[in-house]
Write an enzyme that holds these catalytic residues in place. Structure first.
Site, mmCIF file in Angstrom:
data_model
loop_
_atom_site.group_PDB
_atom_site.id
_atom_site.type_symbol
_atom_site.label_atom_id
_atom_site.label_comp_id
_atom_site.label_asym_id
_atom_site.label_seq_id
_atom_site.Cartn_x
_atom_site.Cartn_y
_atom_site.Cartn_z
ATOM 1 N N LEU A 1 0.830 -1.214 0.000
ATOM 2 C CA LEU A 1 0.000 0.000 0.000
ATOM 3 C C LEU A 1 0.856 1.253 0.000
ATOM 4 C CD1 LEU A 1 -2.631 -1.237 2.583
ATOM 5 C CD2 LEU A 1 -2.863 -1.152 0.106
ATOM 6 N N SER A 2 2.145 1.034 -0.186
ATOM 7 C CA SER A 2 3.124 2.097 -0.180
ATOM 8 C C SER A 2 3.217 2.849 1.137
ATOM 9 C CB SER A 2 2.903 3.084 -1.319
ATOM 10 O OG SER A 2 4.084 3.847 -1.382
ATOM 11 N N SER A 3 3.466 2.092 2.164
ATOM 12 C CA SER A 3 3.700 2.723 3.460
ATOM 13 C C SER A 3 5.024 3.476 3.430
ATOM 14 C CB SER A 3 3.708 1.690 4.580
ATOM 15 O OG SER A 3 4.522 0.623 4.224
ATOM 16 N N SER A 4 5.947 3.084 2.552
ATOM 17 C CA SER A 4 7.240 3.787 2.542
ATOM 18 C C SER A 4 7.072 5.226 2.047
ATOM 19 C CB SER A 4 8.276 3.026 1.714
ATOM 20 O OG SER A 4 7.771 2.749 0.447
ATOM 21 N N ALA A 5 6.309 5.417 0.973
ATOM 22 C CA ALA A 5 6.067 6.800 0.528
ATOM 23 C C ALA A 5 5.230 7.528 1.579
ATOM 24 C CB ALA A 5 5.363 6.817 -0.819
ATOM 25 N N ALA A 6 4.283 6.813 2.201
ATOM 26 C CA ALA A 6 3.396 7.472 3.174
ATOM 27 C C ALA A 6 4.180 7.946 4.408
ATOM 28 C CB ALA A 6 2.265 6.536 3.582
ATOM 29 N N ASP B 1 3.536 5.968 -6.391
ATOM 30 C CA ASP B 1 3.089 5.972 -4.991
ATOM 31 C C ASP B 1 2.939 7.390 -4.460
ATOM 32 O OD1 ASP B 1 3.564 3.315 -5.347
ATOM 33 O OD2 ASP B 1 5.416 3.268 -4.189
HETATM 34 C C1 GLA Z 1 6.076 0.043 -5.958
HETATM 35 C C2 GLA Z 1 6.883 1.221 -6.480
HETATM 36 C C3 GLA Z 1 6.090 2.034 -7.517
HETATM 37 C C4 GLA Z 1 5.492 1.136 -8.598
HETATM 38 C C5 GLA Z 1 4.799 -0.068 -7.977
HETATM 39 C C6 GLA Z 1 4.350 -1.080 -9.005
HETATM 40 O O1 GLA Z 1 4.989 0.478 -5.208
HETATM 41 O O2 GLA Z 1 7.274 2.035 -5.417
HETATM 42 O O3 GLA Z 1 6.892 3.045 -8.062
HETATM 43 O O4 GLA Z 1 6.477 0.743 -9.514
HETATM 44 O O5 GLA Z 1 5.626 -0.748 -7.040
HETATM 45 O O6 GLA Z 1 3.405 -0.551 -9.841
#
Ligand code: GLA
Length: 398
Positions: free
Chosen positions: A122-127, A169
């Site tokens: 869920l992209s906790s790293s960007a969050a 993300d």
């Molecule tokens: C991870 C990466 C994104 C994207 C997705 C797959 O979340 O951080 O940049 O490439 O995988 O779509």
């Protein structure tokens, strides 16, 4: 939802926090693994994410406690070490470093950070990066534009943590708007919020956690990015197209006709990654059209196809996630689903009919745990809705 972090802040610092920063998680139903190739993606922010209760520190020290990980992190905001440490706090170190390259930072920040869901997909790293950036900016009286949040968070991943991700993300978490689908061209950065058609049936977002948490830094994520770039390099060289440094090369720079003309010369592995790229581009575009028309059935079908392409062509699943994918496909009430995010571990996501929620929850769980009984206690699922990203929330707060 931020109650625990506020209470912990109070117990540590014996005062109320100056503020609470929040960044939502994201899903990307279509457009998997093509953002780093300048592709087109669809995304939504969801109503769960990461909170940070924070206060200013006049001595420039950053001191953050996570409710999800042990150890309190401490560093000076103007003396961030160049090398990553390899723990969750690298996202904070990287963010402080990237921000301070353009904005002088006077104050540090203390705080307690808390994620509401298990890590992975869920992209906790960007969050966590964007949540922390908001707190650090707030105590230093800095107001960032959307593209700055996206840029600093991406640079943190690329240059500090070492994951060669694209902008999917960060863009979803910053730009998305509730009840809309973000349609983003990662080559031109043009984007559109596609409001859902009135005629669209109700849906909710289901998240099924495999029980395996992950970090992209140790996965094949960067290898796949390199394979795509290498494929683009070969194709441009075969076609006599002028190319630049390999690191600046992306499949989006290669017209589809060129790929068709020289496809036979590529190694099979590169063909698979490239087939995924072009077919996923098509699905992201067709999906946006279906969304505009309120055609959730078509949209869901494209998601299942996207999932299959990730498994067969991009080869990024793990057995547990692949099994979840097939279970979702056979579960009535699921419009469509795929790995969420990179898909090496973490979770699958689906768009589902809310009237069938209980059965879906029960059926997916029983089928999955029958195959992986040892993941009992680790597997879990939840339902969420689309939500505003950071910029839309800031506007509301004005
Ligand atoms: C991870 C990466 C994104 C994207 C997705 C797959 O979340 O951080 O940049 O490439 O995988 O779509």
């Amino acid at each position: 939802m931020s109650k625990n972090s506020v209470e912990k802040f109070y117990s540590l610092y014996l005062r109320e926090p100056d503020g609470i920063a929040f960044c939502p998680y994201r899903i990307s139903p279509l457009g998997a693994h093509i953002d780093h190739q300048g592709g087109i993606v669809n995304g939504m922010a969801i109503d769960k994410g990461i909170h940070m209760a924070y206060g200013r520190k006049n001595n420039g020290v950053v001191e953050v406690q996570s409710l999800n990980f042990p150890n309190r992190v401490q560093f000076h905001v103007r003396e961030v070490q160049d090398e990553k440490v390899g723990d969750w706090a690298d996202y904070l170190r990287g963010a402080a470093k990237m921000l301070s390259e353009e904005y002088p930072l006077k104050y540090g920040v203390c705080g307690v950070i808390e994620g509401s869901l298990p890590i992975g997909g869920l992209s906790s790293s960007a969050a966590v990066t964007i949540c922390f950036l908001q707190a650090l900016c707030s105590v230093n009286n800095i107001e960032l534009e959307a593209d700055e949040y996206i840029r600093y968070a991406k640079r943190t991943e690329n240059l500090y943590v070492g994951v060669n991700c694209g902008i999917l993300d960060q863009s979803c978490e910053v730009l998305c708007e509730k009840d809309s689908l973000l349609y983003l061209d990662c080559e031109t950065y043009e984007h559109e919020q596609i409001r859902q058609a009135e005629s669209m049936p109700d849906y909710e977002i289901a998240i099924f956690f495999s029980g395996l948490e992950r970090s992209l830094a140790n996965s094949k994520y960067n290898l796949r990015v390199d394979e795509c770039k290498a494929s683009a390099y070969y194709l441009m060289a075969y076609a006599g197209i002028e190319y630049n440094k390999l690191s600046d090369t992306r499949l989006r720079q290669v017209p589809f006709e060129i790929y068709m003309a020289y496809r036979d010369r590529l190694p099979e592995t590169f063909c698979k990654r490239t087939d995924h790229f072009y077919s996923e581009m098509r699905r992201a575009r067709e999906g946006a059209d279906a969304w505009k028309k309120g055609d959730l059935v078509k949209y869901g079908k494209l998601m299942f196809e996207s999932g299959q392409s990730s498994i067969g062509l991009y080869e990024c699943g793990c057995p547990e996630l692949i099994s979840l994918y097939w279970i979702m496909r056979e579960t009535p009430g699921v419009y469509g689903g795929r790995f969420s995010g990179a898909g090496f571990k973490g979770c699958c996501m689906a768009l589902i009919d809310p009237s069938k929620k209980e059965e879906i929850e029960y059926n997916v769980r029983s089928a999955y745990l029958k195959e992986y009984p040892s993941l009992e206690g680790k597997y879990c699922s939840c339902f969420c809705k689309s939500a505003d990203g950071v910029m839309a929330m800031h506007k509301l707060g004005e």
